[in-house]
Design an enzyme around this catalytic site. Structure first.
Site, short mmCIF file in Angstrom:
data_model
loop_
_atom_site.label_atom_id
_atom_site.label_comp_id
_atom_site.label_asym_id
_atom_site.label_seq_id
_atom_site.Cartn_x
_atom_site.Cartn_y
_atom_site.Cartn_z
N LEU A 66 2.35 6.50 -4.81
CA LEU A 66 3.56 7.06 -5.44
C LEU A 66 3.24 8.31 -6.28
O LEU A 66 4.14 8.94 -6.82
CB LEU A 66 4.27 5.99 -6.28
CG LEU A 66 4.75 4.77 -5.48
CD1 LEU A 66 5.53 3.81 -6.38
CD2 LEU A 66 5.62 5.18 -4.28
N ARG A 67 1.95 8.65 -6.37
CA ARG A 67 1.49 9.96 -6.89
C ARG A 67 1.73 10.20 -8.37
O ARG A 67 1.47 11.31 -8.85
CB ARG A 67 2.12 11.12 -6.10
CG ARG A 67 1.86 11.09 -4.61
CD ARG A 67 0.40 11.07 -4.30
NE ARG A 67 0.14 11.25 -2.86
CZ ARG A 67 -0.97 10.81 -2.27
NH1 ARG A 67 -1.90 10.18 -2.96
NH2 ARG A 67 -1.14 11.01 -0.98
N ASN B 157 -5.04 5.81 -7.02
CA ASN B 157 -5.72 7.12 -6.95
C ASN B 157 -4.81 8.22 -7.47
O ASN B 157 -4.53 9.21 -6.79
CB ASN B 157 -6.20 7.43 -5.53
CG ASN B 157 -5.07 7.52 -4.52
OD1 ASN B 157 -4.01 6.93 -4.72
ND2 ASN B 157 -5.28 8.26 -3.45
N HIS C 258 -5.53 -1.00 5.67
CA HIS C 258 -5.36 -0.17 6.87
C HIS C 258 -6.46 -0.26 7.93
O HIS C 258 -7.16 0.71 8.22
CB HIS C 258 -5.13 1.30 6.53
CG HIS C 258 -6.04 1.89 5.48
ND1 HIS C 258 -7.40 1.72 5.48
CD2 HIS C 258 -5.76 2.68 4.41
CE1 HIS C 258 -7.90 2.37 4.44
NE2 HIS C 258 -6.94 2.95 3.79
N HIS D 244 0.82 -1.21 0.00
CA HIS D 244 0.00 0.00 0.00
C HIS D 244 0.86 1.27 0.00
O HIS D 244 1.15 1.82 1.05
CB HIS D 244 -0.90 -0.06 1.24
CG HIS D 244 -2.01 0.94 1.24
ND1 HIS D 244 -3.19 0.69 1.88
CD2 HIS D 244 -2.12 2.18 0.70
CE1 HIS D 244 -3.99 1.74 1.73
NE2 HIS D 244 -3.34 2.67 1.03
N GLY E 264 -3.08 11.87 5.19
CA GLY E 264 -1.98 10.97 4.82
C GLY E 264 -0.65 11.40 5.38
O GLY E 264 -0.43 12.58 5.69
N ASP F 251 0.73 2.62 3.76
CA ASP F 251 -0.15 3.70 3.31
C ASP F 251 0.66 4.99 3.14
O ASP F 251 0.20 6.08 3.48
CB ASP F 251 -1.34 3.91 4.25
CG ASP F 251 -2.48 4.67 3.57
OD1 ASP F 251 -2.37 4.98 2.37
OD2 ASP F 251 -3.48 4.97 4.24
N HIS G 177 2.51 14.32 0.62
CA HIS G 177 1.82 15.55 0.26
C HIS G 177 2.82 16.70 0.32
O HIS G 177 3.71 16.70 1.17
CB HIS G 177 0.65 15.85 1.22
CG HIS G 177 -0.49 14.89 1.10
ND1 HIS G 177 -1.30 14.84 -0.01
CD2 HIS G 177 -0.94 13.92 1.93
CE1 HIS G 177 -2.21 13.90 0.16
NE2 HIS G 177 -2.01 13.33 1.32
N HIS H 292 -10.77 -0.06 0.91
CA HIS H 292 -10.63 1.05 1.86
C HIS H 292 -12.00 1.13 2.55
O HIS H 292 -12.98 1.54 1.94
CB HIS H 292 -10.30 2.33 1.10
CG HIS H 292 -10.42 3.60 1.88
ND1 HIS H 292 -9.33 4.38 2.19
CD2 HIS H 292 -11.50 4.22 2.42
CE1 HIS H 292 -9.74 5.45 2.88
NE2 HIS H 292 -11.04 5.37 3.03
ZN LIG Z 1 -7.25 4.19 2.16
ZN LIG Z 2 -4.08 4.61 0.97
#
Ligand SMILES: [Zn+2]
Ligand SMILES: [Zn+2]
Length: 427
Positions: free
Chosen positions: A63-64, A94, A231, A60, A323, A304, A308, A178
């Site tokens: 890496l954006r 995401n 998580h 999890h 996060g 996770d 940011h 999630h």
């Molecule tokens: Zn999540």
């Molecule tokens: Zn996550």
């Protein structure tokens, strides 16, 4: 034995089979050439006082890339991972665009070709993670995607989730959820309880997580398809998973280091570095997560890792994105906080997550001749102070800055290449 180009010398080899004092020789093709006493040949990496184990596997990581390269890139994220002892990470979908088609999967795999660890994209369950229409999972599975999730959000529609499970089961892939019932959690920015009332910050009740865990256990019972819970953070969730496993259902679960090291009391500073989804919970929940990791109810520790930018995390608590980063601190936190022997910690960080991710052929396996040399070398006694500015991640949002921790990755080998030597990334 094949000619060694590299020897890991003087360490204690630890894998699922147990532990023994042995050197590990690596062949030019990136496989393990030999494991045993007194090996020589080629370059020597000192492993005295260290544990030589299979590389860690993160189920999890965010890496954006594509889309949020100012927070992290696959390159910087993979460097942070290698420094943390990871040889493989699952990259959450995401991104912008979301990883919801073969085209985006190919883009991520291409960017990952030169990464410092293996990067395996997770695919989205629904198109654009919007929760309304199934994504083309088959075309992503054909490219090797083994885990699918809308992480950042749970799939709210029970009927759609049931169909997704049936589809995933037919494809032989796993859905990772999630767990957050949006109807209950929307408008909440921390755990709902004593601290949220004291601080005047709207909260999300534990039940927002537990309702979805309970629903997905029911859907797992209905479809017999495997479900992985991302998580887990509440005592109730851990109890639900424990009962489901006792029933023999194919459910697995992970917990993040912040959910066994921090509580909602940390939010009293109003510092958004402590804002995370699911939120930091109570000490009762922390104890339950630790117990779940100890008794095997929770299979794996996953970071996770959620980078940011400084700018976005400097917003007010309710406006800042949730996060925290975690790849470089997960191992020492697990070693220091769980009170488990290193064999058990490696199980939680390496071979058990490797199996859930479908990566056990290359990661987390036994340290034996012929296996690919995806390894990490850990000095369990080394103490160090977490320095946010010195981290490889492009972002700095760690709540552990300044904390003294024990246990450090000395070397990491990816397919036989030393990508970290003496705690320094080599490229
Ligand atoms: Zn999540
Ligand atoms: Zn996550």
């Amino acid at each position: 034995m094949a000619d060694a180009t590299l020897v890991l010398k003087g360490g204690r080899v630890v894998d699922e089979a147990g532990s023994r004092d042995a050197d590990v020789a690596i062949a030019a093709d990136g496989t393990i050439a030999a494991v045993g006493p007194g090996l020589d040949g080629g370059r020597v990496l000192d492993c005295s006082g260290c544990v030589v184990g299979p590389g860690l596997v993160d189920l999890h990581s965010h890496l954006r890339q594509p889309g949020l390269e100012e927070a992290e890139t696959i390159e910087t994220g993979s460097r942070a991972a290698a420094l943390g002892g990871y040889t493989a990470v699952v990259a959450m979908p995401n991104t912008t665009p979301a990883i919801d088609s073969a085209g985006v999967v190919r883009e991520v795999l291409e960017l990952a070709r030169t990464a410092l660890c293996d990067v395996h994209p997770a695919g989205a369950i629904t198109k654009e993670r919007a929760g309304t229409e199934l994504a083309p999972m088959a075309e992503m599975a054909a490219l090797g995607v083994r885990l699918f999730t809308d992480d950042g959000a749970g799939v709210q529609d029970s009927r759609l989730m049931r169909r997704a499970l049936e589809y995933a089961s037919a494809l032989g892939v796993t859905l990772a959820q999630h767990c957050e019932d949006a109807g209950l959690s929307t408008g909440g920015y921390m755990h709902e309880g004593e601290w949220s009332s004291r601080l005047g910050i709207p909260g999300q009740p534990a039940e927002a997580e537990e309702l979805m865990v309970a629903r997905d256990i029911a859907l797992c019972r209905l479809t017999k398809a495997p479900v992985h819970f991302l998580h887990l953070s509440t005592a109730g969730s851990v109890a639900l998973v424990r009962a489901a496993r006792a029933e023999g259902l194919p459910v697995t679960a992970e917990a993040a280091p912040h959910h066994f090291t921090l509580t909602d009391a940390a939010v009293a500073t109003y510092d958004p570095v402590f804002k995370v989804h699911p939120p930091l919970r109570t000490d009762v929940d922390v104890a339950a997560v630790k117990a779940g990791l100890t008794d095997g109810t929770i299979d794996a520790i996953a970071t996770d890792h959620a980078p940011h930018t400084l700018e976005s995390k400097e917003a007010a608590f309710d406006e800042a994105p949730p996060g925290m980063i975690g790849l470089e601190t997960a191992l020492p936190l697990a070693l220091g906080e769980l009170g488990l022997p290193i064999e058990a910690v490696l199980g939680l960080l390496s071979w058990r997550p490797a199996r859930i991710a479908g990566l056990a052929d290359a990661h987390g396996g036994p340290v034996v001749e012929g296996r690919r040399a995806n390894l990490c070398v850990i000095d369990p006694a080394a103490t160090w102070v977490v320095d946010a500015a010195a981290m490889a991640s492009r972002s700095r949002n760690t709540p552990y800055a300044g904390r003294k921790v024990t246990g450090r990755v000395r070397h990491t080998l990816l397919r036989g290449e030393p990508v970290v030597v003496d705690a320094e990334a080599q490229r």
